[in-house]
Design a protein around this motif. Structure first.
Motif, PDB file in Angstrom:
ATOM      1  N   GLU A 158       0.815  -1.214   0.000  1.00  0.00           N
ATOM      2  CA  GLU A 158       0.000   0.000   0.000  1.00  0.00           C
ATOM      3  C   GLU A 158       0.850   1.266   0.000  1.00  0.00           C
ATOM      4  OE1 GLU A 158      -2.820  -0.762   3.184  1.00  0.00           O
ATOM      5  OE2 GLU A 158      -3.324  -2.666   2.200  1.00  0.00           O
ATOM      6  N   ALA A 159       2.140   1.123   0.168  1.00  0.00           N
ATOM      7  CA  ALA A 159       3.037   2.291   0.122  1.00  0.00           C
ATOM      8  C   ALA A 159       4.358   1.913  -0.543  1.00  0.00           C
ATOM      9  CB  ALA A 159       3.279   2.814   1.535  1.00  0.00           C
ATOM     10  N   ALA A 210       7.941  -3.550  -2.433  1.00  0.00           N
ATOM     11  CA  ALA A 210       7.200  -3.584  -1.173  1.00  0.00           C
ATOM     12  C   ALA A 210       7.918  -2.783  -0.095  1.00  0.00           C
ATOM     13  CB  ALA A 210       7.025  -5.024  -0.730  1.00  0.00           C
ATOM     14  N   CYS A 211       7.135  -2.064   0.719  1.00  0.00           N
ATOM     15  CA  CYS A 211       7.738  -1.228   1.763  1.00  0.00           C
ATOM     16  C   CYS A 211       8.145  -2.063   2.972  1.00  0.00           C
ATOM     17  CB  CYS A 211       6.764  -0.134   2.187  1.00  0.00           C
ATOM     18  SG  CYS A 211       5.349  -0.737   3.140  1.00  0.00           S
ATOM     19  N   GLY A 212       7.453  -3.190   3.178  1.00  0.00           N
ATOM     20  CA  GLY A 212       7.781  -4.056   4.310  1.00  0.00           C
ATOM     21  C   GLY A 212       7.144  -3.605   5.610  1.00  0.00           C
ATOM     22  N   CYS A 236       3.708  -1.730   5.684  1.00  0.00           N
ATOM     23  CA  CYS A 236       2.263  -1.457   5.645  1.00  0.00           C
ATOM     24  C   CYS A 236       1.478  -2.715   6.047  1.00  0.00           C
ATOM     25  CB  CYS A 236       1.861  -0.974   4.255  1.00  0.00           C
ATOM     26  SG  CYS A 236       1.908  -2.286   3.020  1.00  0.00           S
ATOM     27  N   CYS A 274       1.953  -5.606   3.546  1.00  0.00           N
ATOM     28  CA  CYS A 274       3.252  -6.284   3.665  1.00  0.00           C
ATOM     29  C   CYS A 274       3.280  -7.168   4.912  1.00  0.00           C
ATOM     30  CB  CYS A 274       4.378  -5.256   3.727  1.00  0.00           C
ATOM     31  SG  CYS A 274       4.723  -4.515   2.119  1.00  0.00           S
TER      32      CYS A 274
HETATM   33 ZN    ZN Z   1       4.013  -2.313   2.029  1.00  0.00          ZN
END
Ligand code: ZN
Length: 340
Positions: free
Chosen positions: A49-50, A56-58, A60, A63
């Motif tokens: 989502e971010a 992947a942001c890891g 959110c 994630c």
């Molecule tokens: Zn994420």
């Protein structure tokens, strides 16, 4: 779901244009280079989502769920045996677990079981991702069931097929996917990654794995090393291998790896025979030379073909000891071990 370093640039490029993301991808490339990890990182990037540069942001919620294996918009279909090896199969009853051989194929029921997942709207109003691996493990009925979905893909759906042998897939399946060939990782990147995984002799491990880092990591485990040492000392034996003695300790788990080593050994024998360099077993160069000398090239090629068919059969419930015994006898014949 961190992307492997040698996949980052490919993923960033792929995930940059979300509006035109292919609904079906066929990810293929050399085994042991992390294709399954690539598919998961792709899913993580698509579901995040971010995202940061597409990846992947890891951090959110999406994630977080994915890393805990309970993202509502993600499914992965693997053969039962793979699920068990990777430790995410549902717990079987004691006893039954040890006795019942797990399936090595993907069955139609497994494809049918995701029908609702594919048909219903997504939970998080973003993409939904289905990974099927290895795609060539799908039984014909399963492949046909999936084909229907590939023909009429619902919106916001990404189906990623992962394959070591895309030629074995139905042509109709291949033609409906965008093909993505993952390359062998650059040597320096692979070595740095292996060292970061705590592998002391990263160079040696990578050479044995033919440059494939995830395979190298697997082969560097103690039981794998023990099997390899044992087999290599048989293959290098001047008077020929002792098939019966070697085969006594070969179980189902070891037979596939034994065939792998035999294949790499024979490939090295052929290279050495024609004046080239050993690619996998350079540490046994003297033995390779001694074995290559009396061997006929044609016999080595024939043995290599025999290994390829044995490998295709290794997934089936044959007696692994008999297979090992038979192959070592064929090796002795191919290398003329009987004749000085
Ligand atoms: Zn994420």
């Amino acid at each position: 779901m961190t992307a492997l370093p040698w996949h980052r640039a490919i993923l960033e490029k792929l995930l940059a244009d979300r509006a035109h993301f292919p609904h079906a991808l066929l990810v293929h490339g050399p085994s042991g280079t992390g294709k399954a990890e690539f598919a998961r990182a792709l899913a993580a990037g698509a579901l995040c989502e971010a995202p940061r540069s597409g990846l992947a942001c890891g951090a959110c919620p999406s994630c977080h769920w994915l890393s805990h294996g309970n993202h509502p918009d993600f499914r992965e279909i693997v053969p039962e045996a793979t699920a068990e090896e990777e430790g995410d199969a549902p717990e079987a009853a004691e006893g039954a677990k040890a006795e019942k051989a797990k399936s090595l194929v993907i069955k139609i029921d497994q494809i049918r079981a995701v029908a609702d997942f594919i048909a219903l709207s997504t939970h998080r109003a973003g993409f939904r991702v289905l990974v099927v691996r290895p795609a060539e493990a799908m039984q014909p009925a399963a492949a046909n069931a999936l084909l229907k979905t590939l023909e009429e893909p619902p919106p916001h759906t990404i189906i990623a097929l992962v394959s070591d042998r895309p030629a074995r897939l139905l042509a109709t399946i291949r033609s409906r996917c965008r093909q993505l060939a993952l390359p062998m990782p650059p040597r320096e990147t692979a070595l740095a990654w292996l060292k970061a995984q705590g592998i002391a002799n990263a160079e040696g491990a990578l050479a044995i794995a033919g440059g494939a880092p995830l395979l190298a990591l697997e082969l560097a485990q103690p039981d794998e090393e023990a099997l390899r040492r044992k087999l290599m000392s048989e293959l290098a034996r001047p008077g020929g291998a002792d098939p019966v003695a070697f085969a006594t300790s070969i179980d189902r788990a070891a037979i596939e790896r034994t065939i792998h080593w035999l294949q790499t050994w024979v490939q090295d024998l052929v290279r050495v025979k024609v004046g080239g360099e050993a690619r996998h077993h350079g540490e046994h160069l003297a033995a390779l030379r001694a074995k290559a000398k009396p061997a006929e090239l044609e016999a080595l090629f024939a043995f290599d073909r025999e290994l390829a068919s044995a490998r295709a059969l290794a997934a089936h419930p044959l007696n692994p000891r008999l297979v090992a015994e038979h192959l070592l006898m064929a090796y002795n014949r191919a290398t003329n071990a009987a004749k000085p």
